[in-house]
Design a protein around this motif. Structure first.
Motif, PDB file in Angstrom:
ATOM      1  N   ALA A 161       1.083  -1.093  -0.154  1.00  0.00           N
ATOM      2  CA  ALA A 161      -0.069   0.007   0.032  1.00  0.00           C
ATOM      3  C   ALA A 161       0.863   1.348   0.083  1.00  0.00           C
ATOM      4  CB  ALA A 161      -0.978  -0.112   1.273  1.00  0.00           C
ATOM      5  N   ILE A 162       0.523   2.260  -1.059  1.00  0.00           N
ATOM      6  CA  ILE A 162       1.308   3.348  -1.150  1.00  0.00           C
ATOM      7  C   ILE A 162       0.367   4.531  -1.137  1.00  0.00           C
ATOM      8  CG2 ILE A 162       3.143   4.683  -2.427  1.00  0.00           C
ATOM      9  CD1 ILE A 162       3.909   1.869  -3.724  1.00  0.00           C
ATOM     10  N   VAL A 163       0.746   5.548  -0.477  1.00  0.00           N
ATOM     11  CA  VAL A 163      -0.282   6.785  -0.353  1.00  0.00           C
ATOM     12  C   VAL A 163       0.570   7.927  -0.244  1.00  0.00           C
ATOM     13  CG1 VAL A 163      -2.221   7.971   0.461  1.00  0.00           C
ATOM     14  CG2 VAL A 163      -1.900   5.221   0.968  1.00  0.00           C
ATOM     15  N   PRO A 164       1.342   8.459  -1.344  1.00  0.00           N
ATOM     16  CA  PRO A 164       2.137   9.515  -1.397  1.00  0.00           C
ATOM     17  C   PRO A 164       0.735  10.909  -1.354  1.00  0.00           C
ATOM     18  CG  PRO A 164       2.589   8.291  -3.249  1.00  0.00           C
ATOM     19  CD  PRO A 164       1.607   7.821  -2.639  1.00  0.00           C
ATOM     20  N   TYR A 165       1.091  11.742  -0.391  1.00  0.00           N
ATOM     21  CA  TYR A 165      -0.005  12.667  -0.331  1.00  0.00           C
ATOM     22  C   TYR A 165       0.365  13.990  -0.682  1.00  0.00           C
ATOM     23  CZ  TYR A 165      -4.613  12.906   1.564  1.00  0.00           C
ATOM     24  OH  TYR A 165      -6.111  12.971   1.708  1.00  0.00           O
ATOM     25  N   ASN A 166       1.443  14.815  -0.220  1.00  0.00           N
ATOM     26  CA  ASN A 166       1.758  16.040  -0.702  1.00  0.00           C
ATOM     27  C   ASN A 166       2.502  16.089  -1.924  1.00  0.00           C
ATOM     28  OD1 ASN A 166       4.377  15.858   0.091  1.00  0.00           O
ATOM     29  ND2 ASN A 166       4.030  16.205   2.339  1.00  0.00           N
ATOM     30  N   ASP A 167       2.457  17.331  -2.515  1.00  0.00           N
ATOM     31  CA  ASP A 167       3.285  17.502  -4.002  1.00  0.00           C
ATOM     32  C   ASP A 167       4.744  16.881  -3.672  1.00  0.00           C
ATOM     33  OD1 ASP A 167       1.162  18.657  -4.489  1.00  0.00           O
ATOM     34  OD2 ASP A 167       1.905  20.387  -5.178  1.00  0.00           O
ATOM     35  N   HIS A 168       5.478  17.230  -2.743  1.00  0.00           N
ATOM     36  CA  HIS A 168       6.916  16.817  -2.566  1.00  0.00           C
ATOM     37  C   HIS A 168       6.870  15.309  -2.462  1.00  0.00           C
ATOM     38  CE1 HIS A 168      11.002  16.278  -1.156  1.00  0.00           C
ATOM     39  NE2 HIS A 168      10.471  15.436  -0.454  1.00  0.00           N
ATOM     40  N   GLN A 169       5.788  14.392  -1.969  1.00  0.00           N
ATOM     41  CA  GLN A 169       5.916  13.058  -1.962  1.00  0.00           C
ATOM     42  C   GLN A 169       5.682  12.358  -3.009  1.00  0.00           C
ATOM     43  OE1 GLN A 169       3.037  12.052   1.404  1.00  0.00           O
ATOM     44  NE2 GLN A 169       4.567  12.441   3.037  1.00  0.00           N
ATOM     45  N   TRP A 170       4.766  13.074  -3.863  1.00  0.00           N
ATOM     46  CA  TRP A 170       4.429  12.415  -5.198  1.00  0.00           C
ATOM     47  C   TRP A 170       5.849  12.498  -6.241  1.00  0.00           C
ATOM     48  CZ3 TRP A 170       0.798   9.389  -6.636  1.00  0.00           C
ATOM     49  CH2 TRP A 170      -0.376   9.505  -5.868  1.00  0.00           C
ATOM     50  N   ARG A 171       6.373  13.848  -6.129  1.00  0.00           N
ATOM     51  CA  ARG A 171       7.472  13.885  -6.916  1.00  0.00           C
ATOM     52  C   ARG A 171       8.666  12.835  -6.586  1.00  0.00           C
ATOM     53  NH1 ARG A 171       7.348  18.357 -10.298  1.00  0.00           N
ATOM     54  NH2 ARG A 171       5.893  19.935  -9.697  1.00  0.00           N
ATOM     55  N   LYS A 172       8.899  12.744  -5.288  1.00  0.00           N
ATOM     56  CA  LYS A 172       9.904  12.024  -4.902  1.00  0.00           C
ATOM     57  C   LYS A 172       9.667  10.416  -5.213  1.00  0.00           C
ATOM     58  CE  LYS A 172      13.256  12.777  -3.275  1.00  0.00           C
ATOM     59  NZ  LYS A 172      14.655  12.492  -3.839  1.00  0.00           N
ATOM     60  N   PHE A 173       8.140   9.996  -5.145  1.00  0.00           N
ATOM     61  CA  PHE A 173       8.060   8.648  -5.269  1.00  0.00           C
ATOM     62  C   PHE A 173       8.241   8.289  -6.992  1.00  0.00           C
ATOM     63  CE2 PHE A 173       4.745   5.956  -7.171  1.00  0.00           C
ATOM     64  CZ  PHE A 173       5.205   4.591  -6.589  1.00  0.00           C
ATOM     65  N   PHE A 174       7.824   9.292  -7.563  1.00  0.00           N
ATOM     66  CA  PHE A 174       8.112   9.122  -9.108  1.00  0.00           C
ATOM     67  C   PHE A 174       9.484   8.926  -9.491  1.00  0.00           C
ATOM     68  CE2 PHE A 174       3.505  10.303  -9.705  1.00  0.00           C
ATOM     69  CZ  PHE A 174       3.016   9.087  -9.986  1.00  0.00           C
ATOM     70  N   GLU A 175      10.335   9.704  -8.980  1.00  0.00           N
ATOM     71  CA  GLU A 175      11.663   9.654  -9.070  1.00  0.00           C
ATOM     72  C   GLU A 175      12.311   8.439  -8.550  1.00  0.00           C
ATOM     73  OE1 GLU A 175      13.513  13.050  -6.848  1.00  0.00           O
ATOM     74  OE2 GLU A 175      12.497  14.625  -7.989  1.00  0.00           O
ATOM     75  N   ASN A 184      10.229   9.213   3.805  1.00  0.00           N
ATOM     76  CA  ASN A 184       9.068   9.723   4.570  1.00  0.00           C
ATOM     77  C   ASN A 184       7.942   9.589   3.564  1.00  0.00           C
ATOM     78  OD1 ASN A 184       7.852  10.682   6.987  1.00  0.00           O
ATOM     79  ND2 ASN A 184       7.864  12.736   6.231  1.00  0.00           N
ATOM     80  N   ILE A 185       7.779   8.736   2.784  1.00  0.00           N
ATOM     81  CA  ILE A 185       6.431   8.530   1.689  1.00  0.00           C
ATOM     82  C   ILE A 185       5.695   7.460   2.484  1.00  0.00           C
ATOM     83  CG2 ILE A 185       5.622   7.839  -0.516  1.00  0.00           C
ATOM     84  CD1 ILE A 185       8.303   9.013  -1.399  1.00  0.00           C
ATOM     85  N   PRO A 186       4.434   7.951   2.857  1.00  0.00           N
ATOM     86  CA  PRO A 186       3.483   6.691   3.749  1.00  0.00           C
ATOM     87  C   PRO A 186       3.384   5.512   2.731  1.00  0.00           C
ATOM     88  CG  PRO A 186       2.597   8.883   3.650  1.00  0.00           C
ATOM     89  CD  PRO A 186       3.678   9.000   2.762  1.00  0.00           C
ATOM     90  N   ALA A 187       3.677   4.207   3.354  1.00  0.00           N
ATOM     91  CA  ALA A 187       3.516   2.993   2.637  1.00  0.00           C
ATOM     92  C   ALA A 187       3.627   1.853   3.958  1.00  0.00           C
ATOM     93  CB  ALA A 187       4.769   2.748   1.726  1.00  0.00           C
ATOM     94  N   MET A 188       2.930   0.702   3.801  1.00  0.00           N
ATOM     95  CA  MET A 188       2.939  -0.284   4.545  1.00  0.00           C
ATOM     96  C   MET A 188       2.771  -1.681   3.581  1.00  0.00           C
ATOM     97  SD  MET A 188       2.805   0.547   7.630  1.00  0.00           S
ATOM     98  CE  MET A 188       2.258  -1.116   8.552  1.00  0.00           C
ATOM     99  N   ARG A 189       3.356  -2.489   3.958  1.00  0.00           N
ATOM    100  CA  ARG A 189       3.477  -3.834   3.257  1.00  0.00           C
ATOM    101  C   ARG A 189       2.183  -4.437   3.438  1.00  0.00           C
ATOM    102  NH1 ARG A 189       7.377  -4.634   6.651  1.00  0.00           N
ATOM    103  NH2 ARG A 189       8.746  -5.402   4.851  1.00  0.00           N
ATOM    104  N   TYR A 190       1.318  -5.013   2.304  1.00  0.00           N
ATOM    105  CA  TYR A 190       0.064  -5.861   2.474  1.00  0.00           C
ATOM    106  C   TYR A 190       0.443  -6.960   3.083  1.00  0.00           C
ATOM    107  CZ  TYR A 190      -3.415  -8.966   0.704  1.00  0.00           C
ATOM    108  OH  TYR A 190      -4.369  -9.922   0.511  1.00  0.00           O
ATOM    109  N   GLN A 191      -0.661  -7.211   4.114  1.00  0.00           N
ATOM    110  CA  GLN A 191      -0.604  -8.464   4.909  1.00  0.00           C
ATOM    111  C   GLN A 191      -2.265  -9.368   4.917  1.00  0.00           C
ATOM    112  OE1 GLN A 191       2.139  -7.839   8.684  1.00  0.00           O
ATOM    113  NE2 GLN A 191       0.360  -6.709   9.068  1.00  0.00           N
ATOM    114  N   ARG A 192      -1.753 -10.302   4.796  1.00  0.00           N
ATOM    115  CA  ARG A 192      -3.077 -11.116   4.894  1.00  0.00           C
ATOM    116  C   ARG A 192      -3.387 -11.540   6.575  1.00  0.00           C
ATOM    117  NH1 ARG A 192      -0.380 -12.836   0.458  1.00  0.00           N
ATOM    118  NH2 ARG A 192      -1.650 -13.340  -1.298  1.00  0.00           N
ATOM    119  N   MET A 193      -4.600 -12.016   6.866  1.00  0.00           N
ATOM    120  CA  MET A 193      -5.117 -12.194   8.034  1.00  0.00           C
ATOM    121  C   MET A 193      -4.215 -12.797   9.020  1.00  0.00           C
ATOM    122  SD  MET A 193      -8.147 -10.823   8.521  1.00  0.00           S
ATOM    123  CE  MET A 193      -9.368 -11.564   9.565  1.00  0.00           C
TER     124      MET A 193
END
Length: 399
Positions: A262-276, A326-335
């Motif tokens: 799960a990846i949720v970049p939220y502000n402009d800086h996070q979006w730019r850095k994620f794609f870089e 500092n880009i919000p993300a979490m690994r996907y987990q099963r139950m």
């Protein structure tokens, strides 16, 4: 006035509601989820279960396997920290016991149809005559005054009637579906617990006891329409119901090279850095994604590109890289992953307990931490009528 029975607990309650006395005639999930919140916070909850019929008590006791056959897993999760007694309130003896408990109770909560409670002699006016300061909470299916007022309500019915089940249809064009969770019951239970605590504060401020109706349909509709009223908020509306981001079919964990994330970049800086970091530095210069408003309008296309980028690295590599920046993300987990999650282990979320009749079982710690008035699990889920004799004896009343 009858005295509230002095109850013996495995461990003395210490939570912020210590001293609050609750008579609980709620069953299944919604009501017990509400009174679980109160009990966890230290209130003394006496759970009254019907003793009529071949299967006495809360039917949720018998859902799922359990060592005792009457402490099913969902019941066990919802009914710790409570005392239990069976009572047939259709009999004079049962009515007398319930009335004695209500004389000194702070709260009376149930999810029985109000007409039924009135026939039994325990509608609000009758209970108020016994105890003028009582907080009487009725967990109803639908609010009084509407044409659904006398209808029955269960989680599936409320998910369907509230429009919540249509969100899956709006998302991917498939048939409507229920969330694989008793989400309407539990959300409504939280509303009911909140209502109890608000009424307690009002009484402490000199406003006396009161009748509180918590209608499940209205509560759950309010809950899910917070974001989904969306384009019909300002009048005249534009017909665009449901938050565009949450109903987009691409809003889901993204495949990585070896799993999901799960990846949720939220502000402009996070979006730019994620794609870089993903080797696509020019994406964020696209006018469709350069502002928050445009990203909202074109969120489907944005999610599609994230999915392409996510697939270029392994999950652990992504988590480390995104944490570093500092880009919000979490690994996907099963139950089954959640049960062994390291963070939950470190904060002691899952707790192993051993009940007198249950043997070893897994319990979940109350999630909110009150440092001045700590909450605790101070009693295991009770078997049917486990405390009936103790309560009757303390009241000086027989069966």
């Amino acid at each position: 006035m009858a005295k509230w029975p002095k109850l013996k607990w495995d461990v003395e309650p210490t939570g912020p509601l210590k001293g609050i006395k609750v008579v609980d005639m709620a069953t299944v999930v919604l009501g017990p989820f509400a009174t679980l919140q109160l009990a966890d916070l230290g209130a003394e909850v006496i759970k009254i279960e019907n003793s009529e019929g071949n299967t006495p008590g809360d039917l949720m006791r018998y859902a799922g396997d359990s060592p005792t056959k009457d402490l099913g897993p969902i019941f066990a999760a919802l009914n710790r920290n409570k005392k239990a007694m069976n009572l047939n309130v259709k009999t004079d003896a049962g009515k007398a016991i319930l009335a004695a408990l209500l004389e000194d109770a702070d709260v009376f909560i149930h999810n029985v149809r109000m007409a039924g409670m009135e026939r039994l002699g325990f509608g609000y006016d009758e209970v108020k005559a016994i105890n003028p300061d009582i907080i009487y909470v009725h967990c109803a299916g639908f609010g009084a005054g509407g044409e659904y007022g006398e209808r029955q309500a269960y989680d599936d019915l409320i998910q369907a009637a509230s429009g919540f089940a249509s969100l899956s249809e709006m998302r991917d064009g498939g048939r409507p579906s229920y969330a694989p969770s008793l989400v309407a019951d539990k959300v409504s239970g939280l509303f009911a617990a909140q209502a109890v605590m608000a009424a307690i504060i009002a009484r402490q401020n000199g406003q006396g006891g009161q009748f509180v109706q918590m209608p499940m349909f209205e509560a759950f509709t309010w809950f899910h329409m917070v974001e989904n009223l969306f384009g019909e908020t300002f009048l005249p509306g534009n017909g665009k119901l449901a938050y565009t981001r949450s109903i987009n079919p691409r809003r889901r964990p993204y495949p990585t090279a070896d799993g999901y994330i799960a990846i949720v970049p939220y502000n402009d800086h996070q979006w730019r850095k994620f794609f870089e970091l993903g080797g696509r530095p020019g994406v964020f210069d696209d006018p469709r994604f350069s502002t928050y408003q445009e990203r909202s309008n074109n969120v489907g296309e944005l999610y599609a590109i994230i999915e392409e980028v996510a697939a270029t690295k392994a999950t652990d590599e992504w988590v480390a890289l995104l944490d570093e920046h500092n880009i919000p993300a979490m690994r996907y987990q099963r139950m089954d992953d959640v049960i062994t999650d390291p963070h939950l282990a470190q904060v002691g979320f899952f707790q192993e307990r051993e009940g007198e009749h249950m043997g070893k079982y897994r319990s979940m710690r109350h999630p909110v931490q009150y440092h001045g008035t700590p909450v605790a699990t101070y009693a295991d889920p009770p078997r049917p009528d486990a405390d009936g004799d103790e309560i009757r004896a303390a009241l000086g009343l027989g069966t």
